[in-house]
Design a protein around this motif. Structure first.
Motif, PDB file in Angstrom:
ATOM      1  N   GLU A  47     -12.350  -5.188  28.389  1.00  0.00           N
ATOM      2  CA  GLU A  47     -11.228  -4.281  28.138  1.00  0.00           C
ATOM      3  C   GLU A  47     -10.434  -4.718  26.905  1.00  0.00           C
ATOM      4  O   GLU A  47      -9.949  -3.896  26.146  1.00  0.00           O
ATOM      5  N   GLU A  48     -10.328  -6.014  26.699  1.00  0.00           N
ATOM      6  CA  GLU A  48      -9.595  -6.505  25.519  1.00  0.00           C
ATOM      7  C   GLU A  48     -10.312  -6.119  24.224  1.00  0.00           C
ATOM      8  O   GLU A  48      -9.681  -5.707  23.259  1.00  0.00           O
ATOM      9  N   VAL A  49     -11.638  -6.291  24.198  1.00  0.00           N
ATOM     10  CA  VAL A  49     -12.349  -5.968  22.950  1.00  0.00           C
ATOM     11  C   VAL A  49     -12.620  -4.468  22.832  1.00  0.00           C
ATOM     12  O   VAL A  49     -12.893  -3.953  21.746  1.00  0.00           O
ATOM     13  N   ASP A  50     -12.543  -3.786  23.988  1.00  0.00           N
ATOM     14  CA  ASP A  50     -12.641  -2.337  24.018  1.00  0.00           C
ATOM     15  C   ASP A  50     -13.927  -1.803  23.369  1.00  0.00           C
ATOM     16  O   ASP A  50     -13.887  -0.931  22.507  1.00  0.00           O
ATOM     17  N   ARG A  51     -15.039  -2.400  23.738  1.00  0.00           N
ATOM     18  CA  ARG A  51     -16.347  -1.885  23.322  1.00  0.00           C
ATOM     19  C   ARG A  51     -17.353  -2.241  24.410  1.00  0.00           C
ATOM     20  O   ARG A  51     -17.066  -3.078  25.269  1.00  0.00           O
ATOM     21  N   LYS A 208      -9.594 -18.724  27.161  1.00  0.00           N
ATOM     22  CA  LYS A 208      -8.971 -17.707  28.013  1.00  0.00           C
ATOM     23  C   LYS A 208      -8.641 -18.288  29.383  1.00  0.00           C
ATOM     24  O   LYS A 208      -7.602 -17.995  29.965  1.00  0.00           O
ATOM     25  N   LEU A 209      -9.569 -19.096  29.892  1.00  0.00           N
ATOM     26  CA  LEU A 209      -9.381 -19.701  31.219  1.00  0.00           C
ATOM     27  C   LEU A 209     -10.298 -20.912  31.287  1.00  0.00           C
ATOM     28  O   LEU A 209     -11.399 -20.891  30.751  1.00  0.00           O
ATOM     29  N   SER A 210      -9.826 -21.966  31.926  1.00  0.00           N
ATOM     30  CA  SER A 210     -10.725 -23.094  32.176  1.00  0.00           C
ATOM     31  C   SER A 210     -10.327 -23.718  33.496  1.00  0.00           C
ATOM     32  O   SER A 210      -9.149 -23.746  33.850  1.00  0.00           O
ATOM     33  N   GLY A 280      -5.494 -28.384  22.157  1.00  0.00           N
ATOM     34  CA  GLY A 280      -4.815 -27.078  22.201  1.00  0.00           C
ATOM     35  C   GLY A 280      -4.693 -26.567  23.631  1.00  0.00           C
ATOM     36  O   GLY A 280      -4.958 -27.295  24.596  1.00  0.00           O
ATOM     37  N   TYR A 281      -4.315 -25.313  23.752  1.00  0.00           N
ATOM     38  CA  TYR A 281      -4.138 -24.724  25.088  1.00  0.00           C
ATOM     39  C   TYR A 281      -5.473 -24.570  25.811  1.00  0.00           C
ATOM     40  O   TYR A 281      -6.488 -24.288  25.199  1.00  0.00           O
ATOM     41  N   LEU A 282      -5.410 -24.717  27.143  1.00  0.00           N
ATOM     42  CA  LEU A 282      -6.611 -24.572  27.972  1.00  0.00           C
ATOM     43  C   LEU A 282      -6.619 -23.260  28.746  1.00  0.00           C
ATOM     44  O   LEU A 282      -7.603 -22.917  29.383  1.00  0.00           O
ATOM     45  N   GLN A 283      -5.485 -22.577  28.753  1.00  0.00           N
ATOM     46  CA  GLN A 283      -5.374 -21.315  29.515  1.00  0.00           C
ATOM     47  C   GLN A 283      -4.664 -20.290  28.640  1.00  0.00           C
ATOM     48  O   GLN A 283      -3.841 -20.663  27.799  1.00  0.00           O
ATOM     49  N   ASN A 284      -4.924 -19.011  28.905  1.00  0.00           N
ATOM     50  CA  ASN A 284      -4.208 -17.946  28.220  1.00  0.00           C
ATOM     51  C   ASN A 284      -3.519 -17.078  29.284  1.00  0.00           C
ATOM     52  O   ASN A 284      -4.181 -16.361  30.041  1.00  0.00           O
ATOM     53  N   ALA A 285      -2.189 -17.175  29.325  1.00  0.00           N
ATOM     54  CA  ALA A 285      -1.418 -16.546  30.409  1.00  0.00           C
ATOM     55  C   ALA A 285      -1.649 -15.036  30.464  1.00  0.00           C
ATOM     56  O   ALA A 285      -1.811 -14.458  31.547  1.00  0.00           O
ATOM     57  N   ASP A 286      -1.670 -14.404  29.321  1.00  0.00           N
ATOM     58  CA  ASP A 286      -1.824 -12.960  29.259  1.00  0.00           C
ATOM     59  C   ASP A 286      -3.176 -12.537  29.876  1.00  0.00           C
ATOM     60  O   ASP A 286      -3.253 -11.608  30.687  1.00  0.00           O
ATOM     61  N   PHE A 287      -4.212 -13.261  29.516  1.00  0.00           N
ATOM     62  CA  PHE A 287      -5.562 -12.967  30.016  1.00  0.00           C
ATOM     63  C   PHE A 287      -5.629 -13.182  31.533  1.00  0.00           C
ATOM     64  O   PHE A 287      -6.156 -12.352  32.270  1.00  0.00           O
ATOM     65  N   ILE A 288      -5.057 -14.292  31.973  1.00  0.00           N
ATOM     66  CA  ILE A 288      -5.115 -14.611  33.413  1.00  0.00           C
ATOM     67  C   ILE A 288      -4.315 -13.580  34.216  1.00  0.00           C
ATOM     68  O   ILE A 288      -4.736 -13.150  35.290  1.00  0.00           O
ATOM     69  N   ASN A 289      -3.185 -13.156  33.665  1.00  0.00           N
ATOM     70  CA  ASN A 289      -2.404 -12.108  34.318  1.00  0.00           C
ATOM     71  C   ASN A 289      -3.222 -10.840  34.506  1.00  0.00           C
ATOM     72  O   ASN A 289      -3.188 -10.217  35.573  1.00  0.00           O
ATOM     73  N   LYS A 290      -3.956 -10.474  33.477  1.00  0.00           N
ATOM     74  CA  LYS A 290      -4.799  -9.261  33.569  1.00  0.00           C
ATOM     75  C   LYS A 290      -5.877  -9.452  34.631  1.00  0.00           C
ATOM     76  O   LYS A 290      -6.201  -8.530  35.368  1.00  0.00           O
ATOM     77  N   MET A 291      -6.430 -10.671  34.713  1.00  0.00           N
ATOM     78  CA  MET A 291      -7.453 -10.941  35.738  1.00  0.00           C
ATOM     79  C   MET A 291      -6.867 -10.791  37.135  1.00  0.00           C
ATOM     80  O   MET A 291      -7.490 -10.232  38.039  1.00  0.00           O
TER      81      MET A 291
END
Ligand code: SAM
Length: 407
Positions: A47-51, A208-210, A280-291
């Motif tokens: 959905e994020e890449v929308d293809r 995105k998530l780990s 760097g970051y190991l998680q992406n809050a926005d992505f996890i919220n969508k999940m």
């Protein structure tokens, strides 16, 4: 044969005594949780890449993962499954026909498949037995821009530093067996990916998530391409974690810009430096919220008694998706969300109390006092008693001492 139900599919595998690499065709029912998370992650990525996305499960086993990806994710193009074993390939074909899905089936050594199919797949799933290190170079060669790399490692004892030399050999990084060694392990794996794919001008845009769960580590990594961005990503995200085993001080350092410190700034002890690794970051809050939001779409009800909003029984509706391990998935995702923006490493209050030779106060009291003083204090999925925080060890010890006196 044995039959297993998972998500929307039913698969057959030759009977096996116990789950192991010597089973005729590999299927691990315990990994349903992992596959459920993957479905949510891949759908969110799509959905994020929308293809339309093309996916390859490079180490397919019974074919369960590829078949589920094709059946349970919307806007999927081709799904390919590959395995070196002819028995696994036969089983994947049989299972795909029985589940009425069309998947492309390959029988290649993974590196050959990846080399021969450059730039084809939007998602690569790398789930071998043991180490992933033999495959990461070919993954780097094969990946296209704006793609997702899902990678599993089960050689956690190397990554976590129980055995130092295998980690150096396989991941070219020095591990350290600290209280946060699982986080370190994930960082070593991510760092190894970043450094290995950099030669192809590809870089980690975002993890995105780990997570580290049971016997394995799993990362969902957004990959992109470009030399300037690759240079910048390495400069910002590759470094070392310096740890003092005497006073428990720790800090991270960007290795391309700085020299590695030798001694602890608090107590003067010689520091242990783990890395190079991903700082760097190991998680992406926005992505996890969508999940997390997606779980509802994937049906929160049980398998057998599922009703839609009009109370119609939809148990046999092939378009209604399942996340059977919902509770466990939610628990993990919520904790990953909580720790998404927290600093590197975490503190173990019991270890600090042993270090100070005092008895441990309640975790919640320590966290509350840290927060009252304006520090971050969040839980981490890596350890139920771990606290992620921006507090320095000196102030944390003062808080713990103070609360310990008032027990
Ligand atoms: N992804 C599968 C799932 O979710 O059920 C499980 C994969 S299992 C852990 C690893 C599989 O990789 C085995 O089926 C094995 O035959 C295959 N394999 C091992 N080494 C390989 C290689 N070098 N190239 C391709 N396949 C390989």
């Amino acid at each position: 044969n044995e039959i297993f139900n998972e998500g929307l599919v039913e698969i057959k595998v030759p009977k096996f005594e116990k789950v192991s690499s010597s089973a005729p065709v590999f299927y691990n029912p315990k990994m349903e949780f992992n596959r459920d998370i993957s479905i949510l992650a891949l759908q969110t990525f799509q959905e994020e890449v929308d293809r339309e996305i093309n996916i390859c499960d490079v180490f397919g086993g019974s074919g369960i993962r590829a078949i589920r990806y094709k059946k349970e994710i919307s806007d999927v193009g081709n799904v390919a499954v590959n395995d070196i074993s002819s028995l696994a390939i036969e089983q994947s074909l049989e299972n795909s026909i029985a589940n009425d899905v069309e998947i492309d089936i390959y029988q290649h050594e993974a590196n050959i498949l990846l080399r021969e199919n450059r730039g084809i797949f939007d998602v690569l799933d790398i789930d071998p037995f043991g180490t992933t290190s033999y495959f990461v170079d070919s993954v780097g060669y094969s990946l296209k821009k704006d793609s997702l790399l899902c990678i599993t490692a089960t050689d956690t004892s190397a990554l976590c530093g129980t055995y130092k030399e295998p980690c150096i050999r396989k991941y070219n990084a020095k591990p350290y067996k600290s209280e946060y060694c699982h986080e370190n392990g994930i960082r070593i794996l991510a760092g190894f990916v970043a450094l290995t794919i950099a030669k192809y001008k590809k870089y980690i845009e975002d993890i995105k998530l780990s997570h580290s769960s049971e016997h394995y580590m799993r990362l969902y990594i957004k990959i992109n391409k470009g030399s300037a961005n690759t240079d910048e990503s390495l400069a910002n995200n590759i470094g070392y974690i310096s740890h003092c085993k005497k006073c428990l001080y720790r800090s991270s350092i960007k290795v391309l810009a700085n020299s590695i410190p030798e001694n602890c700034p608090i107590c003067g002890e010689k520091l242990i430096n783990a890395g190079p690794l991903w700082i760097g970051y190991l998680q992406n809050a926005d992505f996890i919220n969508k999940m997390i939001q997606k779980i509802d779409e994937y049906n929160p009800d049980s398998h057998n008694n599922r009703l839609d909003e009009n109370n119609n029984d939809i148990s046999n509706n092939p378009n209604k998706k399942h996340v059977n391990t919902e509770k466990k998935v939610l628990k993990l995702l919520n904790t990953c969300l909580e720790e998404a923006d927290a600093p590197i490493t975490f503190y173990d209050i019991h270890l600090i109390c042993r270090n100070l030779k005092i008895s441990a106060p309640k975790l919640v009291d320590v966290m509350n006092m840290m927060k009252e003083e304006g520090f971050i204090a969040t839980k981490t999925h890596f350890n139920p008693i771990g606290i992620k925080s921006d507090i320095d060890i000196v102030r944390l010890k003062e808080i713990v001492r103070y609360l310990s006196k008032n027990i």
